[in-house]
Design a protein around this motif. Sequence first.
Motif, PDB file in Angstrom:
ATOM      1  N   ILE A 287       0.849  -1.201   0.000  1.00  0.00           N
ATOM      2  CA  ILE A 287       0.000   0.000   0.000  1.00  0.00           C
ATOM      3  C   ILE A 287       0.878   1.243   0.000  1.00  0.00           C
ATOM      4  CG2 ILE A 287      -1.688   1.314   1.350  1.00  0.00           C
ATOM      5  CD1 ILE A 287      -2.700  -1.382   2.448  1.00  0.00           C
ATOM      6  N   PHE A 288       1.950   1.190   0.802  1.00  0.00           N
ATOM      7  CA  PHE A 288       2.861   2.326   0.916  1.00  0.00           C
ATOM      8  C   PHE A 288       3.598   2.569  -0.392  1.00  0.00           C
ATOM      9  CE2 PHE A 288       7.023   4.085   1.763  1.00  0.00           C
ATOM     10  CZ  PHE A 288       6.793   5.096   2.689  1.00  0.00           C
ATOM     11  N   VAL A 289       4.278   1.507  -0.879  1.00  0.00           N
ATOM     12  CA  VAL A 289       5.212   1.721  -1.982  1.00  0.00           C
ATOM     13  C   VAL A 289       4.481   1.913  -3.300  1.00  0.00           C
ATOM     14  CG1 VAL A 289       5.708  -0.628  -2.739  1.00  0.00           C
ATOM     15  CG2 VAL A 289       7.524   1.068  -2.736  1.00  0.00           C
ATOM     16  N   ALA A 290       3.297   1.281  -3.453  1.00  0.00           N
ATOM     17  CA  ALA A 290       2.565   1.450  -4.704  1.00  0.00           C
ATOM     18  C   ALA A 290       2.168   2.914  -4.870  1.00  0.00           C
ATOM     19  CB  ALA A 290       1.326   0.563  -4.718  1.00  0.00           C
TER      20      ALA A 290
ATOM     21  N   VAL B  37       5.395   5.017  -5.698  1.00  0.00           N
ATOM     22  CA  VAL B  37       5.807   4.877  -7.093  1.00  0.00           C
ATOM     23  C   VAL B  37       4.814   5.609  -8.001  1.00  0.00           C
ATOM     24  CG1 VAL B  37       6.117   3.233  -8.971  1.00  0.00           C
ATOM     25  CG2 VAL B  37       7.099   2.754  -6.739  1.00  0.00           C
ATOM     26  N   MET B  38       3.523   5.530  -7.652  1.00  0.00           N
ATOM     27  CA  MET B  38       2.503   6.129  -8.500  1.00  0.00           C
ATOM     28  C   MET B  38       2.614   7.654  -8.544  1.00  0.00           C
ATOM     29  SD  MET B  38      -1.554   5.609  -8.230  1.00  0.00           S
ATOM     30  CE  MET B  38      -1.772   3.980  -8.795  1.00  0.00           C
TER      31      MET B  38
ATOM     32  N   GLY C  26       9.844  -6.571   4.384  1.00  0.00           N
ATOM     33  CA  GLY C  26       9.680  -5.123   4.285  1.00  0.00           C
ATOM     34  C   GLY C  26      10.705  -4.528   3.334  1.00  0.00           C
ATOM     35  N   ILE C  27      11.953  -5.010   3.428  1.00  0.00           N
ATOM     36  CA  ILE C  27      13.003  -4.440   2.575  1.00  0.00           C
ATOM     37  C   ILE C  27      12.706  -4.714   1.101  1.00  0.00           C
ATOM     38  CG2 ILE C  27      15.458  -4.489   2.015  1.00  0.00           C
ATOM     39  CD1 ILE C  27      16.025  -5.143   4.900  1.00  0.00           C
ATOM     40  N   ILE C  28      12.318  -5.957   0.783  1.00  0.00           N
ATOM     41  CA  ILE C  28      12.015  -6.258  -0.623  1.00  0.00           C
ATOM     42  C   ILE C  28      10.883  -5.360  -1.107  1.00  0.00           C
ATOM     43  CG2 ILE C  28      11.102  -7.975  -2.234  1.00  0.00           C
ATOM     44  CD1 ILE C  28      12.487 -10.111  -0.752  1.00  0.00           C
ATOM     45  N   MET C  29       9.793  -5.319  -0.323  1.00  0.00           N
ATOM     46  CA  MET C  29       8.616  -4.589  -0.771  1.00  0.00           C
ATOM     47  C   MET C  29       8.900  -3.097  -0.923  1.00  0.00           C
ATOM     48  SD  MET C  29       6.443  -6.980  -1.113  1.00  0.00           S
ATOM     49  CE  MET C  29       4.973  -6.049  -1.505  1.00  0.00           C
ATOM     50  N   LEU C  30       9.737  -2.545  -0.043  1.00  0.00           N
ATOM     51  CA  LEU C  30       9.963  -1.100  -0.067  1.00  0.00           C
ATOM     52  C   LEU C  30      11.021  -0.692  -1.081  1.00  0.00           C
ATOM     53  CD1 LEU C  30       9.852  -0.197   3.742  1.00  0.00           C
ATOM     54  CD2 LEU C  30       8.078   0.158   2.046  1.00  0.00           C
ATOM     55  N   THR C  31      12.036  -1.539  -1.306  1.00  0.00           N
ATOM     56  CA  THR C  31      13.130  -1.080  -2.168  1.00  0.00           C
ATOM     57  C   THR C  31      13.058  -1.600  -3.602  1.00  0.00           C
ATOM     58  OG1 THR C  31      14.570  -2.925  -1.545  1.00  0.00           O
ATOM     59  CG2 THR C  31      14.740  -0.928  -0.230  1.00  0.00           C
ATOM     60  N   ILE C  32      12.601  -2.837  -3.798  1.00  0.00           N
ATOM     61  CA  ILE C  32      12.739  -3.425  -5.137  1.00  0.00           C
ATOM     62  C   ILE C  32      11.876  -2.730  -6.200  1.00  0.00           C
ATOM     63  CG2 ILE C  32      12.539  -5.564  -6.471  1.00  0.00           C
ATOM     64  CD1 ILE C  32      15.000  -5.183  -4.597  1.00  0.00           C
ATOM     65  N   PRO C  33      10.640  -2.294  -5.875  1.00  0.00           N
ATOM     66  CA  PRO C  33       9.899  -1.565  -6.918  1.00  0.00           C
ATOM     67  C   PRO C  33      10.646  -0.315  -7.376  1.00  0.00           C
ATOM     68  CG  PRO C  33       8.443  -2.186  -5.127  1.00  0.00           C
ATOM     69  CD  PRO C  33       9.835  -2.499  -4.668  1.00  0.00           C
ATOM     70  N   ILE C  34      11.532   0.218  -6.519  1.00  0.00           N
ATOM     71  CA  ILE C  34      12.295   1.416  -6.885  1.00  0.00           C
ATOM     72  C   ILE C  34      13.640   1.030  -7.517  1.00  0.00           C
ATOM     73  CG2 ILE C  34      13.349   3.511  -5.969  1.00  0.00           C
ATOM     74  CD1 ILE C  34      11.192   3.302  -3.693  1.00  0.00           C
TER      75      ILE C  34
ATOM     76  N   VAL D 282      13.736   8.873  -7.518  1.00  0.00           N
ATOM     77  CA  VAL D 282      14.950   8.221  -7.024  1.00  0.00           C
ATOM     78  C   VAL D 282      15.859   7.850  -8.197  1.00  0.00           C
ATOM     79  CG1 VAL D 282      15.881   6.289  -5.689  1.00  0.00           C
ATOM     80  CG2 VAL D 282      13.751   7.348  -4.990  1.00  0.00           C
ATOM     81  N   THR D 283      15.247   7.383  -9.298  1.00  0.00           N
ATOM     82  CA  THR D 283      16.036   7.045 -10.485  1.00  0.00           C
ATOM     83  C   THR D 283      16.800   8.270 -10.974  1.00  0.00           C
ATOM     84  OG1 THR D 283      14.303   5.503 -11.102  1.00  0.00           O
ATOM     85  CG2 THR D 283      15.918   6.021 -12.787  1.00  0.00           C
ATOM     86  N   ASN D 284      16.091   9.390 -11.117  1.00  0.00           N
ATOM     87  CA  ASN D 284      16.758  10.603 -11.590  1.00  0.00           C
ATOM     88  C   ASN D 284      17.860  11.031 -10.640  1.00  0.00           C
ATOM     89  OD1 ASN D 284      14.994  10.598 -13.687  1.00  0.00           O
ATOM     90  ND2 ASN D 284      13.635  12.163 -12.830  1.00  0.00           N
ATOM     91  N   LEU D 285      17.572  10.893  -9.355  1.00  0.00           N
ATOM     92  CA  LEU D 285      18.548  11.305  -8.346  1.00  0.00           C
ATOM     93  C   LEU D 285      19.824  10.486  -8.487  1.00  0.00           C
ATOM     94  CD1 LEU D 285      18.308  13.316  -5.947  1.00  0.00           C
ATOM     95  CD2 LEU D 285      17.978  11.325  -4.485  1.00  0.00           C
ATOM     96  N   LEU D 286      19.671   9.153  -8.635  1.00  0.00           N
ATOM     97  CA  LEU D 286      20.845   8.281  -8.687  1.00  0.00           C
ATOM     98  C   LEU D 286      21.489   8.289 -10.069  1.00  0.00           C
ATOM     99  CD1 LEU D 286      19.769   5.189  -6.561  1.00  0.00           C
ATOM    100  CD2 LEU D 286      21.524   6.854  -6.018  1.00  0.00           C
ATOM    101  N   VAL D 287      20.672   8.020 -11.098  1.00  0.00           N
ATOM    102  CA  VAL D 287      21.237   7.910 -12.450  1.00  0.00           C
ATOM    103  C   VAL D 287      21.701   9.278 -12.944  1.00  0.00           C
ATOM    104  CG1 VAL D 287      20.783   7.191 -14.818  1.00  0.00           C
ATOM    105  CG2 VAL D 287      19.768   5.930 -12.920  1.00  0.00           C
TER     106      VAL D 287
END
Lengths: 182, 442
Positions: free
Chosen positions: B300-303, B306-307, B347-355, B314-319
């Motif tokens: 619920i949080f990460v969706a 990302v939306m 929690g780590i998978i759910m919070l970080t991997i979509p990003i 985060v992509t722009n920040l890193l890349v």
Amino acid sequence: MKGLRTFMMAVNKTNIFVGKMMVYVTLMAVGIITFEVVMRYLFNMPTNWGHESMTLLFAIYYCVAAGYAHYYRAHVRVDVFYSTRSPRTRAYLDIIGAFFFFLFNILFLYTCWNFYWASQTYNAGATIFGIEILGELSFTDWQPPYYPVKFMMVLGGFLLLLQGVVWLIRDIHFAVTGREFE
Amino acid sequence: MSIELSIELITILMFGSLFILLGLGLPVAFSCGTIGVIFTALLQGPSAINIIPTRVFGLMVNYLLAAIPLFIFMANILERSGLIADIYEMVYQWVGHLKGGVATATVGACTMMAAMVGVIGASEVTMGLIALPEMLKRKYDKYLACGSILAGGTLGILIPPSVMLIVYGMVDNSSIGQLYGGAFLPGFLLASLYAIYITIRCYINPQMGPPIPKEERLPLSGRIRLLLPLLPAGILIFLVLGTIFIGIAAPTEAAGVGATGAIIIAILQGRLKWKGIVEAAENTLKSSAMVLWTMFGANIFVALYVMVGGGQFVTNLLVGSGLSRWVILWIMQFILIFLGCFIDWVGIIMLTIPIFGPIIRQLGFDPIWFGVLFAVNLQMSFLTPPFGYALFYLKGVAPPEVTTTDIWRSAAPFLGLQFIGLVLCMIFPEIILIVPKLFYRG
């Protein structure tokens, strides 16, 4: 106080009972998937209901287990600050946390009810003995109705809410008196 | 009726309030869920929260995720079947005469168990109950003794079948079969590192791990007879891993058949009663509910994040930072190590991997390679205080003279070894990629 105690015991017992029921659901799901694998790979006669019925059983299982797991305080926490506090401070922290817990739980319950009700009253054009019945069906070949599973989300959310109330009462009692609720 | 905020502010507010709730000790599932619901209502309007049951339902009826309770159930059955003790006894008799042999045997037995179970609890608990008292009785260094159990048992969630890689594959949309193939060699690499470390330490200082005396060692015939329990273990490994690798069964099917196999073997050996099955199922229910509800809440949080453009941010920040892709990869690894100290692996998978997933693809890294690196990295999360499952499990069964501080201290050298393993897998990607390349062409 006596009514409160009866209520709390009833909630605990309900959740433990639900947990006991889920033992059978586990065994049923294990049995179904094994049956499906045997039929498919040994006899080349796959069923059209094996995978889906097992998946739906587990869907019910996760939902209604929320309260059971909460009874055992099995929902994982981040133990940085919390676990090093005294029991009484932890009770205060839990009371603050309870506000957010209920916020989530009540909104979850409310939206799940809408979700379930939309499914229950959906006209999928299904008929039994020529009489039209309502209720959303799965899109698979087997076409089980979805609404009973969706109702389990409401039930699971409700069981979690009840267990949350029990914990809140215990925490308030402990925070005020410094003793466990007997 | 919704408010417009810049993505920087949203990031700070969402993660800031999440960390506050987590710090209060509210379970991860409900902390993520609450913040997710509040911010959905704020950013997308109150009626948008009706999307939440749809997301949760999608996870509930996910066929792959059904493998989680099945694998946990299988591990719980094996824990009660005495098979782990048999394997330990066998390895113990074969390598016990070496210096540090009991600790090496512990790692060896855990590695074999890891090929049957997808979680860490079963090995941690059983080894804590049989190997730890044994090593303490034989005057092993207690840090070495505890460390070997902590690190060895944790292999359960890396070496296939692994529950972690199922969740990873589901979230990242990558092939679980390939992830399993990739995790094989890194798992054995870590196990070898542990065994070599134990042996070297004990040859330098034999006080740390005396070999078992000659008179206690069985003759060759007796040792060969101990190989017998390997037969059911071998059948189970074939049922579970063989079927996945040959490609005839999905992980969920393999887990179901494995659970049935474990029950049948344990009952035939007269070691499992109805009561044991009920206990195993009840423990499974607690663990599965915890894993799944953490997934629900974190989703619920990460969706939402990302939306509203968080992933892109985060992509722009890193890349867009102009850093080399290896530096970015290392930044991710350190973020994971840091989170591993506090949050559990789900929690780590759910919070970080979509990003992280899209970033890895954009940087041109192999997603399977990154997935296994992730799993190797998260091995450390089980051993890093204050929050490490392995530490909890071992503390729960260790004799009272072993304190929490002892356990924390014993984890340190093995954390170092895990870090070395992570670095090796990064320098030599073949360690991860060779098996998937051999088995899954095209």
